[in-house]
Write a protein that holds these residues in place. Structure first.
Motif, PDB file in Angstrom:
ATOM      1  N   ILE A 255       0.822  -1.293   0.034  1.00  0.00           N
ATOM      2  CA  ILE A 255       0.146  -0.176  -0.005  1.00  0.00           C
ATOM      3  C   ILE A 255       0.844   1.291  -0.042  1.00  0.00           C
ATOM      4  O   ILE A 255       2.179   1.257   0.394  1.00  0.00           O
ATOM      5  CB  ILE A 255      -1.051  -0.075   1.249  1.00  0.00           C
ATOM      6  CG1 ILE A 255      -0.065  -0.174   2.509  1.00  0.00           C
ATOM      7  CG2 ILE A 255      -1.977  -1.206   1.140  1.00  0.00           C
ATOM      8  CD1 ILE A 255      -1.015   0.088   3.824  1.00  0.00           C
ATOM      9  N   ASN A 256       0.427   2.516  -0.276  1.00  0.00           N
ATOM     10  CA  ASN A 256       0.925   3.511  -0.555  1.00  0.00           C
ATOM     11  C   ASN A 256       1.422   4.128   0.781  1.00  0.00           C
ATOM     12  O   ASN A 256       0.404   4.561   1.587  1.00  0.00           O
ATOM     13  CB  ASN A 256       0.127   4.738  -1.353  1.00  0.00           C
ATOM     14  CG  ASN A 256       1.002   5.883  -1.730  1.00  0.00           C
ATOM     15  OD1 ASN A 256       2.285   5.763  -1.423  1.00  0.00           O
ATOM     16  ND2 ASN A 256       0.310   7.017  -1.835  1.00  0.00           N
TER      17      ASN A 256
ATOM     18  N   ALA B 293      -9.728   6.374   5.820  1.00  0.00           N
ATOM     19  CA  ALA B 293      -8.364   6.098   5.786  1.00  0.00           C
ATOM     20  C   ALA B 293      -8.146   5.055   6.850  1.00  0.00           C
ATOM     21  O   ALA B 293      -7.374   3.895   6.805  1.00  0.00           O
ATOM     22  CB  ALA B 293      -7.413   7.071   6.380  1.00  0.00           C
ATOM     23  N   ARG B 294      -8.451   4.915   8.149  1.00  0.00           N
ATOM     24  CA  ARG B 294      -8.490   3.918   9.152  1.00  0.00           C
ATOM     25  C   ARG B 294      -9.208   2.627   8.499  1.00  0.00           C
ATOM     26  O   ARG B 294      -8.553   1.487   8.544  1.00  0.00           O
ATOM     27  CB  ARG B 294      -9.316   4.363  10.496  1.00  0.00           C
ATOM     28  CG  ARG B 294      -9.491   3.326  11.349  1.00  0.00           C
ATOM     29  CD  ARG B 294      -8.056   2.739  11.997  1.00  0.00           C
ATOM     30  NE  ARG B 294      -8.487   1.797  13.054  1.00  0.00           N
ATOM     31  CZ  ARG B 294      -7.374   0.894  13.358  1.00  0.00           C
ATOM     32  NH1 ARG B 294      -6.239   0.564  12.603  1.00  0.00           N
ATOM     33  NH2 ARG B 294      -7.933  -0.063  14.286  1.00  0.00           N
TER      34      ARG B 294
ATOM     35  N   ILE C 249      -8.598  -2.683   6.261  1.00  0.00           N
ATOM     36  CA  ILE C 249      -8.681  -3.505   5.026  1.00  0.00           C
ATOM     37  C   ILE C 249      -7.657  -4.358   4.716  1.00  0.00           C
ATOM     38  O   ILE C 249      -7.626  -5.732   4.460  1.00  0.00           O
ATOM     39  CB  ILE C 249      -9.811  -3.022   4.008  1.00  0.00           C
ATOM     40  CG1 ILE C 249     -11.095  -2.834   4.404  1.00  0.00           C
ATOM     41  CG2 ILE C 249      -9.620  -3.994   2.728  1.00  0.00           C
ATOM     42  CD1 ILE C 249     -11.879  -2.054   3.442  1.00  0.00           C
ATOM     43  N   ASP C 250      -6.424  -3.501   4.530  1.00  0.00           N
ATOM     44  CA  ASP C 250      -5.385  -4.119   4.049  1.00  0.00           C
ATOM     45  C   ASP C 250      -4.723  -5.157   5.054  1.00  0.00           C
ATOM     46  O   ASP C 250      -4.079  -6.047   4.889  1.00  0.00           O
ATOM     47  CB  ASP C 250      -4.388  -3.072   3.672  1.00  0.00           C
ATOM     48  CG  ASP C 250      -4.697  -2.204   2.388  1.00  0.00           C
ATOM     49  OD1 ASP C 250      -5.152  -2.921   1.486  1.00  0.00           O
ATOM     50  OD2 ASP C 250      -4.731  -1.009   2.373  1.00  0.00           O
TER      51      ASP C 250
ATOM     52  N   ARG D 249      -8.655  -6.543   1.127  1.00  0.00           N
ATOM     53  CA  ARG D 249      -8.515  -5.883  -0.312  1.00  0.00           C
ATOM     54  C   ARG D 249      -9.284  -6.307  -1.438  1.00  0.00           C
ATOM     55  O   ARG D 249     -10.376  -5.576  -1.843  1.00  0.00           O
ATOM     56  CB  ARG D 249      -7.087  -5.510  -0.654  1.00  0.00           C
ATOM     57  CG  ARG D 249      -7.068  -4.777  -1.843  1.00  0.00           C
ATOM     58  CD  ARG D 249      -7.847  -3.226  -1.655  1.00  0.00           C
ATOM     59  NE  ARG D 249      -7.414  -2.472  -0.302  1.00  0.00           N
ATOM     60  CZ  ARG D 249      -8.167  -1.764   0.146  1.00  0.00           C
ATOM     61  NH1 ARG D 249      -9.248  -1.148  -0.545  1.00  0.00           N
ATOM     62  NH2 ARG D 249      -7.718  -0.915   1.113  1.00  0.00           N
ATOM     63  N   ASN D 250      -9.322  -7.709  -1.762  1.00  0.00           N
ATOM     64  CA  ASN D 250     -10.081  -8.144  -2.866  1.00  0.00           C
ATOM     65  C   ASN D 250     -11.531  -8.395  -2.704  1.00  0.00           C
ATOM     66  O   ASN D 250     -12.124  -8.283  -3.777  1.00  0.00           O
ATOM     67  CB  ASN D 250      -9.286  -9.646  -3.219  1.00  0.00           C
ATOM     68  CG  ASN D 250      -7.886  -9.525  -3.883  1.00  0.00           C
ATOM     69  OD1 ASN D 250      -7.456  -8.388  -4.403  1.00  0.00           O
ATOM     70  ND2 ASN D 250      -6.984 -10.403  -3.342  1.00  0.00           N
TER      71      ASN D 250
END
Length: 777
Positions: A28-29, A226-227, A232-233, A238-239
């Motif tokens: 993730i970024n 954002a939290r 989720i990540d 994520r999928n």
């Protein structure tokens, strides 16, 4: 003799600039932000909890989605230590009773006859926990193992304050301080064994609604989002983020993903203590391993994780830091997984090299349980073995611990427990708010979630609308353009009685609505996600638009077609009366759904009670003819008030005539005689009565019909207000039902009338399910 393994460090090994709560391997970024290094442990720090939270929020300003923040490195020591000592919990269970029976004469030498069986008032006491002691530390996962019925879930409930204080003996403390229930609800979370989720919400929506509940209003929408994205990540979802949860009728996420979502909704506020009841139950080995791997990352973020687990695989065992084996509520082993082989080797049952140590231990415990002496020898050996390890563990257990207040302050400074900021920033005693958000904010979130669910399942409202529309069309065609004759009067009375009762019966379709949400509601309110009053008010408000639409549909379909009186004003009053009936009926059904826990039982109760309401409404028998001992039921009948309201709206006219001259004979055997003969009969009646009655003379007006029906004590507007008041009354009762009947704690030892013990339900459902029995903690 081997020394127990030291607990693993809570710092990460990959990158010191990452917050350990999140998965460093997730692509993730990330945008890192360096803060000033924290002083060493011996440096005195005394900021208030509010200042620490403010520091967290300041560091999150202008934070893009998926950003992971470094809010300070995790200390090498373990500031949080959850200790429990000598936990004991027992319940009284009813003995199996033998019912009376009759012996036949041929088998009974005494000549047969009834055998008298007396009801025994004795009871058995079943010990579920028997002197359990131990501790769990921050950064570690403590696994509670044992066969079914060994007390695993009971121990988790005891630590999570889900057992009545009066029933649980022993001490549970955090950093040496006794935990109050109110504080524990703020800093902890409990994940039930069942995945209690809304099937038509996506994974992202489910976590977002949980964030709206558990994170304070002071955090902006973008920060909450954002939290959620970071969580989720971290959960590896994520999928599946845009996939609905699903149920038997809708394809959704897999079982392992459902379990991780269940964990995610309870850790959205990053709790300090996390309890889980068999989180791997029903999952395949890979999904179970992924779930425990997520829990490991949560522990490394600075949390205490306590979980019960039935039979962990070798890979899962490698992630656990501390084990407690239970047998019939007693501890047969407590310590590091690495010391299990040594423990059983010294006990005289070494574990073969190629065998799973937990499987071997559980099999051995099961074999001992079936012997006459049970596991007494193993329990005694564990006590002596633990005593010999006291000196070895001293370096760990006596490690300096922070006070509870300072430990919570340090956690908030690292970004944990976002919803746990004190109300008063200058108060360092930890005056935590009970709920993260104000009353009105909770109502908005609950309403949005309910509307989203309803929009995804339009067939539920569509079926109800179809039932109302079909009923209205049938009534309109059956009672098409009724006249003002005596027969028309009787037909109007029948129309109103059927219309009002049908309005209430169509409300019975709302029974499954709360029953489907019952355990979700109990899980969310158990740890103060929102107020019960917010739930009741939100569901009351969002039900009004649908009730208005149903009422308008029914009124527009029937009023003009049947030919009811009153014109436009009469139509609007008829509409408002239908709406009031829908409101009272839905409130009554909602109240019953809070009392009755089974759908079919709920339908049976609703149908029976509504039948009684119709019987005593005044249609079948007028008020004057009801026996005095049943008159009270007439006044509590929900059908009575809208029925009388629409009758008055129709007949309350002293000028409008419904029976004229010759029509007097229409409802009698003389109705078939010629009109000329009816005229002669009227002349004879006129001479007898001393008044002139012709064929066109008005004999019965609308007011006379109301008097005949006994509808004279309450005006139509008062009937309308009373019907609406009944709706509010049942909503209030529904609130008290939730307040008193959904406490998420195991009941204490309950003794019924005459000393007969009350049976305690087995743990096959969430803990709050048992309180439906009425045994209050």
């Amino acid at each position: 003799m081997a020394r127990p393994e030291a607990p693993p460090s809570t710092t990460t090994t990959n990158d010191s600039n990452h917050l350990p709560f999140f998965d460093h391997t997730t692509p993730i970024n990330m945008e890192l932000r360096d803060l000033k290094p924290k002083p060493k442990a011996h440096t005195k720090i005394n900021p208030s909890l509010g200042e620490l939270l403010k520091r967290v929020e300041d560091s999150q300003t202008n934070t893009p989605n998926h950003q992971i923040l470094e809010l300070g490195s995790v200390p090498q020591s373990y500031p949080f230590v959850l200790s429990f000592h000598n936990l004991t919990y027992s319940v009284k269970v009813r003995r199996k009773l033998t019912l009376p029976f009759t012996r036949s004469a041929e088998n009974d030498p005494s000549g047969g006859g009834d055998i008298e069986v007396s009801l025994s008032r004795n009871h058995n006491t079943k010990i579920l926990l028997n002197g359990i002691s131990g501790e769990a530390r921050e950064g570690e996962i403590m696994g509670v193992l044992g066969a079914s019925g060994s007390g695993k879930s009971t121990l988790i409930d005891a630590l999570a304050d889900r057992i009545s204080k009066e029933s649980l003996k022993g001490l549970v403390s955090l950093n040496g301080e006794v935990l109050e229930s109110r504080l524990l609800k703020v800093i902890s979370a409990y994940v039930m064994q069942d995945d209690l989720l809304f099937p038509m919400l996506t994974v992202e929506e489910t976590l977002m609604f949980s964030a709206e509940f558990r994170l304070p209003r002071s955090l902006s929408k973008s920060k909450k989002r954002a939290r959620v994205q970071a969580l989720i990540d971290q959960l590896g979802l994520r999928n599946a983020a845009k996939t609905v949860i699903g149920d038997e009728g809708h394809r959704g996420v897999s079982g392992g993903e459902r379990r991780r979502v269940s964990i995610g909704i309870d850790i959205i506020h990053d709790p300090i203590v996390l309890f889980l009841d068999e989180p791997t139950s029903g999952l395949d080995s890979t999904s179970a391993f992924m779930v425990v791997k997520v829990l490991k990352r949560i522990a490394q973020s600075g949390s205490i994780v306590v979980m019960s687990i039935h039979q962990p695989s070798y890979r899962i065992l490698s992630l656990l830091d501390r084990l407690i084996f239970l047998s019939h509520g007693q501890t047969v082993y407590s310590g590091s997984p690495a010391n299990v082989p040594l423990f059983f080797a010294e006990f005289g049952h070494p574990i073969p090299e190629n065998e799973n140590r937990t499987e071997f231990a559980l099999d051995l415990i099961r074999e001992l349980e079936e012997t006459p002496g049970g596991t007494k020898s193993l329990v005694e050996f564990n006590d002596s073995w633990q005593a010999t390890k006291t000196n070895d563990n001293l370096s760990i257990t006596t490690r300096p611990k922070l006070s509870l207040k300072d430990a919570i302050s340090a956690s908030i400074s690292r970004g944990k427990l976002v919803s746990g900021a004190p109300k008063d920033p200058n108060n360092t005693t930890g005056s935590f708010p009970t709920f993260a958000n104000p009353f009105w904010m909770e109502m908005v979130v609950i309403s949005n979630r309910s509307v989203t669910n309803s929009r995804r399942m339009p067939e539920l409202f569509g079926i109800r609308l179809g039932a109302v529309l079909v009923t209205g069309i049938i009534l309109a065609t059956m009672f098409w353009k009724l006249d003002n004759s005596p027969k028309g009067v009787q037909e109007r009375l029948g129309f109103f009685a059927f219309a009002m009762s049908t309005t209430f019966y169509t409300c019975a379709e709302a029974i499954p609505v709360f029953l489907q949400e019952r355990y979700i509601f109990m899980r969310e309110t158990a740890y103060n996600a929102y107020r019960r009053s917010s739930y009741v008010l939100a569901h009351s408000l969002i039900s009004i638009p649908s009730l208005v639409f149903l009422s308008l549909t029914f009124a527009a379909t029937t009023f003009w077609a049947v030919g009811l009186a009153g014109g436009l004003s009469g139509f609007f009053f008829f509409f408002f009366t239908i709406f009031a009936a829908f409101w009272a009926g839905s409130s009554f059904v909602t109240f019953l759904s809070g009392v009755v826990t089974h759908v079919m039982l709920g339908y049976t109760v609703v149908v029976a009670i509504l039948a009684y309401f119709l019987l005593f409404s005044g249609f079948f028998i007028s008020r004057d003819r009801i026996p005095p001992y049943w008159l009270w039921f007439h006044y509590i009948s929900l059908v009575k008030y809208p029925y009388e309201a629409v009758l008055q709206n129709e007949f309350d006219d002293p000028i409008k005539c419904f029976v004229r001259g010759v029509q007097l004979f229409d409802q009698s055997p003389l109705g078939a005689v010629p009109v000329s003969l009816k005229g002669e009969l009227l002349k004879s009646m006129s001479k007898t009565l001393g008044m002139n009655i012709t064929g066109s003379t008005c004999v019965t007006t609308g007011t006379d019909i109301l008097t005949q029906q006994g509808i004279t004590d309450i005006s139509k507007w008062n009937c309308l207000w009373i019907t609406i008041a009944w709706g509010f009354f049942f909503r209030i009762l529904f609130y008290f039902t939730l307040l008193l009947g959904s406490k998420n704690k195991r009941p204490g030892t309950a003794v019924g009338a005459h000393g007969l013990s009350v049976q305690v339900w087995a743990r096959s459902r969430p803990a709050g399910y048992r309180n439906v029995q009425g045994a209050r903690p």
